[in-house]
Motif scaffolding. Structure first.
Motif, PDB file in Angstrom:
ATOM      1  N   ILE A 114       1.772 -14.427   2.306  1.00 38.03           N
ATOM      2  CA  ILE A 114       2.908 -13.509   2.339  1.00 38.03           C
ATOM      3  C   ILE A 114       2.438 -12.115   1.953  1.00 38.03           C
ATOM      4  CG2 ILE A 114       5.199 -13.018   1.415  1.00 38.03           C
ATOM      5  CD1 ILE A 114       5.103 -15.610   2.984  1.00 38.03           C
ATOM      6  N   ASN A 115       2.826 -11.117   2.745  1.00 34.04           N
ATOM      7  CA  ASN A 115       2.464  -9.731   2.437  1.00 34.04           C
ATOM      8  C   ASN A 115       3.347  -9.206   1.304  1.00 34.04           C
ATOM      9  OD1 ASN A 115       0.488  -9.470   4.476  1.00 34.04           O
ATOM     10  ND2 ASN A 115       2.070  -9.081   6.005  1.00 34.04           N
ATOM     11  N   ILE A 116       2.707  -8.770   0.235  1.00 28.25           N
ATOM     12  CA  ILE A 116       3.436  -8.339  -0.964  1.00 28.25           C
ATOM     13  C   ILE A 116       3.193  -6.861  -1.255  1.00 28.25           C
ATOM     14  CG2 ILE A 116       3.753  -8.682  -3.445  1.00 28.25           C
ATOM     15  CD1 ILE A 116       4.655 -11.051  -1.717  1.00 28.25           C
ATOM     16  N   THR A 117       4.286  -6.163  -1.566  1.00 36.98           N
ATOM     17  CA  THR A 117       4.221  -4.814  -2.124  1.00 36.98           C
ATOM     18  C   THR A 117       4.715  -4.900  -3.563  1.00 36.98           C
ATOM     19  OG1 THR A 117       4.615  -3.766   0.016  1.00 36.98           O
ATOM     20  CG2 THR A 117       5.071  -2.434  -1.945  1.00 36.98           C
ATOM     21  N   GLY A 128      -0.632  -1.872 -12.018  1.00 36.03           N
ATOM     22  CA  GLY A 128      -1.095  -1.807 -10.640  1.00 36.03           C
ATOM     23  C   GLY A 128      -2.357  -2.621 -10.421  1.00 36.03           C
ATOM     24  N   PHE A 129      -3.279  -2.539 -11.378  1.00 36.64           N
ATOM     25  CA  PHE A 129      -4.518  -3.316 -11.309  1.00 36.64           C
ATOM     26  C   PHE A 129      -4.214  -4.810 -11.280  1.00 36.64           C
ATOM     27  CE2 PHE A 129      -7.352  -5.841 -14.046  1.00 36.64           C
ATOM     28  CZ  PHE A 129      -8.500  -5.849 -13.250  1.00 36.64           C
ATOM     29  N   ALA A 169      -3.779  -9.887  -8.331  1.00 35.26           N
ATOM     30  CA  ALA A 169      -2.971 -11.062  -7.998  1.00 35.26           C
ATOM     31  C   ALA A 169      -2.812 -11.244  -6.495  1.00 35.26           C
ATOM     32  CB  ALA A 169      -1.603 -10.958  -8.653  1.00 35.26           C
ATOM     33  N   GLY A 170      -3.169 -10.210  -5.722  1.00 33.51           N
ATOM     34  CA  GLY A 170      -3.131 -10.353  -4.272  1.00 33.51           C
ATOM     35  C   GLY A 170      -2.176  -9.453  -3.532  1.00 33.51           C
ATOM     36  N   ALA A 171      -1.517  -8.515  -4.220  1.00 28.52           N
ATOM     37  CA  ALA A 171      -0.608  -7.595  -3.533  1.00 28.52           C
ATOM     38  C   ALA A 171      -1.376  -6.725  -2.549  1.00 28.52           C
ATOM     39  CB  ALA A 171       0.121  -6.722  -4.553  1.00 28.52           C
ATOM     40  N   GLY A 211     -12.883  -2.287  -5.059  1.00 30.20           N
ATOM     41  CA  GLY A 211     -12.846  -2.787  -3.694  1.00 30.20           C
ATOM     42  C   GLY A 211     -11.737  -3.774  -3.401  1.00 30.20           C
ATOM     43  N   PHE A 212     -10.578  -3.603  -4.028  1.00 28.50           N
ATOM     44  CA  PHE A 212      -9.454  -4.481  -3.747  1.00 28.50           C
ATOM     45  C   PHE A 212      -8.945  -4.288  -2.317  1.00 28.50           C
ATOM     46  CE2 PHE A 212      -8.845  -4.271  -8.450  1.00 28.50           C
ATOM     47  CZ  PHE A 212      -8.925  -5.631  -8.707  1.00 28.50           C
ATOM     48  N   ASP A 213      -8.502  -5.366  -1.691  1.00 24.55           N
ATOM     49  CA  ASP A 213      -7.852  -5.283  -0.386  1.00 24.55           C
ATOM     50  C   ASP A 213      -6.394  -4.909  -0.617  1.00 24.55           C
ATOM     51  OD1 ASP A 213      -7.150  -5.491   2.267  1.00 24.55           O
ATOM     52  OD2 ASP A 213      -6.991  -7.685   2.241  1.00 24.55           O
TER      53      ASP A 213
END
Length: 223
Positions: free
Chosen positions: A104-107, A117-118, A123-125, A157-159
């Motif tokens: 699931i795409n998360i904002t 934010g980090f 967590a995958g946002a 380098g977070f996606d």
């Protein structure tokens, strides 16, 4: 940098998306409530305007992890390119961690510190949305917090992208552009402030006046 509209007003979205290269639309429960429309109908209307390839971000109302997950799955299934906004409470972070595993795409939203934010990015946002002007309103440094978060996201380098939100004026947007913010979501009045200037209109009027004085009223370059 992505330019996203922060509104649920379909007339504004239609008008501005015809003019500007819009990369998405964000909403929240307050924005949706102002439109006096059923939530699913409003998302469908926005989708018809921007097209299926443009993301729409919509927020959950639930506060418990299990309920957030259920609501997020419903929102995500409404259309292609749907992003579910989840506030970064402890329950929200727990839900983000699980939902990201499910694709699931998360904002992540309602972010007021770089730490939050980090953690949401870890967590995958896919997007983390710090509130710029609301931080300024409590005598904090909204632009500085976003700048810190941009550096953290890039360094590790977070996606994930920083999606700066909550603006009072176009100057705040400019300051974030200078620090390399990945994306911003702005209300229609800020979008207009970014593209309009009275001296631009004056210059155009003067060009036309000078041309018509030389070549006659209504004359154009292809006459």
């Amino acid at each position: 940098m992505k330019l996203i509209l922060d509104t649920g007003n379909v007339e504004e979205i239609k008008l501005l998306s015809d003019i500007l290269p819009i990369d998405g639309v964000t909403t929240n429960p307050t924005i949706v409530s102002k439109e006096k429309k059923k939530f699913t109908d409003l998302i469908a209307e926005i989708g018809e305007i921007v097209g299926e390839d443009i993301p729409i971000h919509a927020q959950v109302l639930s506060t418990k992890c299990e309920d957030i997950i259920e609501e997020a799955q419903f929102i995500s299934a409404l259309r292609k390119n749907m992003y579910v906004k989840i506030p970064v409470t402890s329950e929200g972070l727990k839900a983000i961690k699980e939902l990201s595993k499910r694709g699931i795409n998360i904002t992540a939203t309602a972010i007021f510190t770089a730490h939050q934010g980090f953690l949401a990015a870890k967590a995958g946002a896919k997007f983390v949305a710090p509130y710029v002007n609301r931080l300024d309103n409590i005598s904090a440094d909204g632009v500085g917090t976003v700048n810190d978060l941009v550096q953290i996201i890039d360094q590790y380098g977070f996606d994930c992208e920083v999606l700066a939100a909550s603006f009072k004026n176009a100057q705040q947007v400019l300051e974030l552009m200078r620090c390399g913010v990945h994306s911003v979501t702005v209300p229609p009045d800020i979008a207009r402030a970014m593209m309009n200037h009275p001296l631009t209109d004056w210059s155009v009027d003067q060009f036309i006046k000078d041309w018509e004085n030389a070549f006659g009223k209504g004359s154009k370059t292809n006459n």
